[in-house]
Design a protein around this motif. Structure first.
Motif, PDB file in Angstrom:
ATOM      1  N   GLN A 108      19.718   4.452  49.685  1.00 36.70           N
ATOM      2  CA  GLN A 108      18.782   4.299  50.793  1.00 36.70           C
ATOM      3  C   GLN A 108      17.873   3.109  50.516  1.00 36.70           C
ATOM      4  OE1 GLN A 108      16.993   7.956  51.972  1.00 36.70           O
ATOM      5  NE2 GLN A 108      15.775   7.050  53.598  1.00 36.70           N
ATOM      6  N   LYS A 109      17.959   2.072  51.347  1.00 32.54           N
ATOM      7  CA  LYS A 109      17.326   0.795  51.075  1.00 32.54           C
ATOM      8  C   LYS A 109      16.113   0.528  51.969  1.00 32.54           C
ATOM      9  CE  LYS A 109      20.105  -0.806  47.878  1.00 32.54           C
ATOM     10  NZ  LYS A 109      19.612  -1.136  46.535  1.00 32.54           N
ATOM     11  N   ASN A 110      15.222  -0.311  51.454  1.00 31.32           N
ATOM     12  CA  ASN A 110      14.069  -0.762  52.228  1.00 31.32           C
ATOM     13  C   ASN A 110      14.534  -1.870  53.166  1.00 31.32           C
ATOM     14  OD1 ASN A 110      11.623  -1.748  53.205  1.00 31.32           O
ATOM     15  ND2 ASN A 110      10.568  -1.477  51.261  1.00 31.32           N
ATOM     16  N   THR A 111      15.170  -1.486  54.245  1.00 25.84           N
ATOM     17  CA  THR A 111      15.766  -2.447  55.165  1.00 25.84           C
ATOM     18  C   THR A 111      14.713  -3.259  55.924  1.00 25.84           C
ATOM     19  OG1 THR A 111      15.967  -0.591  56.707  1.00 25.84           O
ATOM     20  CG2 THR A 111      17.935  -1.216  55.486  1.00 25.84           C
ATOM     21  N   THR A 112      13.533  -2.688  56.129  1.00 25.24           N
ATOM     22  CA  THR A 112      12.467  -3.438  56.781  1.00 25.24           C
ATOM     23  C   THR A 112      12.100  -4.666  55.959  1.00 25.24           C
ATOM     24  OG1 THR A 112      11.592  -1.361  57.683  1.00 25.24           O
ATOM     25  CG2 THR A 112      10.144  -3.277  57.751  1.00 25.24           C
ATOM     26  N   ALA A 134      22.096  -3.426  60.401  1.00 23.18           N
ATOM     27  CA  ALA A 134      23.220  -2.499  60.520  1.00 23.18           C
ATOM     28  C   ALA A 134      23.155  -1.424  59.443  1.00 23.18           C
ATOM     29  CB  ALA A 134      24.537  -3.265  60.413  1.00 23.18           C
ATOM     30  N   TYR A 135      22.630  -1.797  58.269  1.00 20.15           N
ATOM     31  CA  TYR A 135      22.496  -0.831  57.172  1.00 20.15           C
ATOM     32  C   TYR A 135      21.606   0.339  57.583  1.00 20.15           C
ATOM     33  CZ  TYR A 135      22.631   0.495  52.219  1.00 20.15           C
ATOM     34  OH  TYR A 135      22.870   1.155  51.027  1.00 20.15           O
ATOM     35  N   ILE A 136      20.609   0.056  58.424  1.00 22.47           N
ATOM     36  CA  ILE A 136      19.748   1.133  58.935  1.00 22.47           C
ATOM     37  C   ILE A 136      20.593   2.193  59.625  1.00 22.47           C
ATOM     38  CG2 ILE A 136      17.870   1.705  60.514  1.00 22.47           C
ATOM     39  CD1 ILE A 136      16.826  -1.121  60.188  1.00 22.47           C
ATOM     40  N   LEU A 137      21.539   1.722  60.438  1.00 23.75           N
ATOM     41  CA  LEU A 137      22.394   2.647  61.182  1.00 23.75           C
ATOM     42  C   LEU A 137      23.258   3.472  60.239  1.00 23.75           C
ATOM     43  CD1 LEU A 137      23.654   3.627  63.872  1.00 23.75           C
ATOM     44  CD2 LEU A 137      25.243   1.695  63.692  1.00 23.75           C
ATOM     45  N   TRP A 138      23.941   2.817  59.296  1.00 26.77           N
ATOM     46  CA  TRP A 138      24.885   3.517  58.421  1.00 26.77           C
ATOM     47  C   TRP A 138      24.177   4.507  57.504  1.00 26.77           C
ATOM     48  CZ3 TRP A 138      28.609   2.758  61.252  1.00 26.77           C
ATOM     49  CH2 TRP A 138      29.079   1.526  61.651  1.00 26.77           C
ATOM     50  N   GLN A 139      23.073   4.094  56.884  1.00 31.58           N
ATOM     51  CA  GLN A 139      22.415   4.993  55.938  1.00 31.58           C
ATOM     52  C   GLN A 139      21.816   6.208  56.628  1.00 31.58           C
ATOM     53  OE1 GLN A 139      19.314   2.962  53.779  1.00 31.58           O
ATOM     54  NE2 GLN A 139      17.867   2.978  55.458  1.00 31.58           N
ATOM     55  N   ASN A 140      21.368   6.045  57.858  1.00 31.24           N
ATOM     56  CA  ASN A 140      20.780   7.187  58.559  1.00 31.24           C
ATOM     57  C   ASN A 140      21.836   8.094  59.169  1.00 31.24           C
ATOM     58  OD1 ASN A 140      17.715   7.049  58.475  1.00 31.24           O
ATOM     59  ND2 ASN A 140      18.248   4.949  59.000  1.00 31.24           N
ATOM     60  N   VAL A 177      25.177  -9.372  52.890  1.00 30.65           N
ATOM     61  CA  VAL A 177      25.659  -8.332  51.981  1.00 30.65           C
ATOM     62  C   VAL A 177      24.809  -8.306  50.720  1.00 30.65           C
ATOM     63  CG1 VAL A 177      27.591  -7.643  50.523  1.00 30.65           C
ATOM     64  CG2 VAL A 177      28.005  -8.332  52.892  1.00 30.65           C
ATOM     65  N   MET A 178      24.452  -9.484  50.212  1.00 29.94           N
ATOM     66  CA  MET A 178      23.602  -9.553  49.026  1.00 29.94           C
ATOM     67  C   MET A 178      22.272  -8.843  49.256  1.00 29.94           C
ATOM     68  SD  MET A 178      20.734 -11.546  48.005  1.00 29.94           S
ATOM     69  CE  MET A 178      20.889 -13.100  48.870  1.00 29.94           C
ATOM     70  N   LEU A 179      21.696  -9.023  50.440  1.00 33.55           N
ATOM     71  CA  LEU A 179      20.431  -8.358  50.760  1.00 33.55           C
ATOM     72  C   LEU A 179      20.584  -6.842  50.772  1.00 33.55           C
ATOM     73  CD1 LEU A 179      18.927 -10.543  53.628  1.00 33.55           C
ATOM     74  CD2 LEU A 179      17.880 -10.079  51.414  1.00 33.55           C
ATOM     75  N   CYS A 180      21.708  -6.349  51.281  1.00 33.37           N
ATOM     76  CA  CYS A 180      21.929  -4.904  51.382  1.00 33.37           C
ATOM     77  C   CYS A 180      21.979  -4.236  50.010  1.00 33.37           C
ATOM     78  CB  CYS A 180      23.228  -4.622  52.140  1.00 33.37           C
ATOM     79  SG  CYS A 180      23.163  -5.021  53.896  1.00 33.37           S
ATOM     80  N   VAL A 181      22.298  -5.002  48.979  1.00 32.84           N
ATOM     81  CA  VAL A 181      22.382  -4.447  47.627  1.00 32.84           C
ATOM     82  C   VAL A 181      21.113  -4.734  46.823  1.00 32.84           C
ATOM     83  CG1 VAL A 181      23.711  -4.410  45.479  1.00 32.84           C
ATOM     84  CG2 VAL A 181      24.884  -4.716  47.665  1.00 32.84           C
ATOM     85  N   LEU A 182      20.553  -5.929  46.997  1.00 31.31           N
ATOM     86  CA  LEU A 182      19.427  -6.355  46.174  1.00 31.31           C
ATOM     87  C   LEU A 182      18.126  -5.652  46.518  1.00 31.31           C
ATOM     88  CD1 LEU A 182      18.344  -8.335  44.020  1.00 31.31           C
ATOM     89  CD2 LEU A 182      17.996 -10.002  45.858  1.00 31.31           C
TER      90      LEU A 182
END
Length: 350
Positions: free
Chosen positions: A304-308, A328-334, A92-97
């Motif tokens: 929209q995050k740099n998930t890579t 999973a964030y890739i899926l939700w944001q897209n 979760v921290m990564l998804c925000v940071l």
């Protein structure tokens, strides 16, 4: 064609899952070469930055507030979830940071936002991440054994080619083309010299090309995500932690898009640069209201995050299982971006 344009992200995710599933099942064992994804990201950013005049890049109030929220919320969520599960806290921290996505300006431009404004935040958040992560990750993962200089240089080495390389290449191309235009203009007859010289700009298909490159990139990301999920399950991974990581990614995605749009409404930018590219590509959804432009820009910048980059950092510096959260964030944001594009195509404000 209209259906494909309005649902391109949906189609890309479905194709990516299909390709990943075929590869996992052994029906189609082909996997994209390692250079494919970085090359596509480079091309996508190059054409995006070609639409941006570097002289129009400037920082606004919402840039700093969004960055402050990004840093504080990531730490607070980490310590809030740490007593529950360390891997969930890291994910979760990564998804925000993580910094703003390199594809953020593409979606923002399609929605009628400011490409210049979100590009400025992408650069700001990427530099901030390169500085903060080497300081913060040893606390988030006490088992990490690397010096500050080693961590800083490694992260910077990963970010710079994919972000600064396309930006500098596009800037150099703009300078060369504008110089040629000025030379040709100066040689014209005296009666035409009162006219303003031409300046570099993309038109037609070239202006829309970054979006379609991003669609192809999304196919590769979804295929990779399918393989990662298969690896997790094959290695005996429990379902409950996986559900927690997917739910955490969903909640942080919704929170950041919401906060970003509220910041854009509360602190609108009066100047957005020369956004003529957006008018040419999407004249029907272009809104002259600075508050609405900033709302779209700030929402995409923070949501929209740099998930890579997040997945790479999780595999390198944290528990590798935590990488499933940004996956999973890739899926939700897209999914949300697909809905926004559909609303924009209908003339509605997302």
């Amino acid at each position: 064609m209209n259906f494909i344009k309005q649902n391109a992200l949906f189609v890309a995710m479905a194709v990516g899952f299909l390709f990943g599933g075929l590869e996992v099942a052994g029906i189609w064992p082909w996997v994209a070469p390692s250079w494919a994804l970085p090359s596509l990201i480079f091309l996508m950013l190059f054409f995006t930055f070609c639409k941006t005049d570097p002289l129009d890049l400037r920082l606004h109030t919402w840039h700093w507030l969004a960055l402050l929220f990004q840093l504080i919320a990531s730490v607070l969520l980490f310590y809030l979830l740490l007593p529950i599960d360390a891997i969930l806290a890291q994910g979760v921290m990564l998804c925000v940071l993580m910094p703003a996505a390199t594809a953020g300006p593409i979606i923002a431009g399609k929605l009628g936002g400011s490409i210049q404004s979100i590009t400025s935040f992408t650069l700001l958040s990427s530099v901030a991440t390169a500085i903060i992560v080497p300081l913060w990750f040893p606390i988030a993962n006490p088992h990490l054994q690397m010096s500050f200089i080693e961590r800083f240089l490694q992260i910077l080495q990963h970010i710079s080619p994919l972000l600064l390389g396309p930006f500098l290449s596009a800037w150099a191309l703009r300078l060369v083309v504008n110089a040629v235009f000025r030379i040709r203009w100066s040689r014209e007859a005296e009666e035409t010299r009162a006219k303003a010289p031409r300046t570099f700009m993309l038109t037609g298909f070239a202006a829309q090309l970054p979006f379609y490159v991003w669609v192809l990139t999304l196919v590769l990301l979804m295929s990779q995500m399918t393989r990662n999920l298969n690896t997790y399950v094959s290695n005996g991974g429990a379902i409950l932690p996986l559900v927690g990581l997917f739910a955490g990614a969903l909640l942080t995605c919704a929170l950041q898009f919401y906060v970003g749009k509220k910041l854009g409404e509360r602190f609108p930018s009066e100047a957005h640069g020369q956004d003529y590219q957006d008018v040419l590509v999407n004249p029907a959804i272009y809104d002259p209201d600075p508050r609405q432009i900033t709302r779209i820009s700030a929402g995409q910048a923070l949501g929209q995050k740099n998930t890579t980059l997040a997945i790479w950092m999780a595999n390198t510096y944290l528990n590798p299982v935590s990488a499933l959260a940004p996956a999973a964030y890739i899926l939700w944001q897209n999914l949300y971006n697909s809905w926004q594009l559909q609303q924009a195509a209908k003339g509605h404000k997302a």
